[in-house]
Design a protein around this motif. Structure first.
Motif, short mmCIF file in Angstrom:
data_model
loop_
_atom_site.label_atom_id
_atom_site.label_comp_id
_atom_site.label_asym_id
_atom_site.label_seq_id
_atom_site.Cartn_x
_atom_site.Cartn_y
_atom_site.Cartn_z
N SER A 40 23.97 56.39 9.27
CA SER A 40 25.11 55.39 8.71
C SER A 40 24.23 54.14 8.67
CB SER A 40 26.04 54.82 9.79
OG SER A 40 27.12 56.17 9.50
N THR A 43 27.26 49.55 5.72
CA THR A 43 28.72 50.54 5.94
C THR A 43 28.77 51.95 4.95
OG1 THR A 43 28.61 49.48 3.06
CG2 THR A 43 29.85 48.17 5.08
N GLU A 44 27.69 52.25 4.19
CA GLU A 44 27.16 53.48 3.59
C GLU A 44 26.68 54.78 4.84
OE1 GLU A 44 25.29 54.28 -0.45
OE2 GLU A 44 24.58 52.38 0.26
#
Length: 70
Positions: A40, A43-44
């Motif tokens: 992570s 937010t990706e």
């Protein structure tokens, strides 16, 4: 299918010789859905994948065909 975001320098042998990576940033590759280690980043979710886990590399012409379909 996955997009290569970044690559390392390659595999370093005990002799110090580096076997360079055969893919480049921006290429589209084919990997198994369970390949790599999910990471992570903000937010990706990115996947750290070893070169041995890459099943194939899409050529430029094939990328255009896929983009037209998708």
């Amino acid at each position: 299918m996955a997009l290569v975001v970044s690559v390392g320098e390659g595999t370093r042998f005990q002799s110090g010789v580096i076997n360079p990576v055969r893919v480049e940033s921006g290429q589209r590759i084919l990997i198994d859905k369970n390949a790599g280690l999910p990471l992570s980043v903000n937010t990706e979710v990115l996947h750290l994948v070893r070169e041995a886990e890459i099943l194939g590399v899409f050529e430029e012409e094939e990328k255009h065909k896929l983009e037209a379909v998708g």
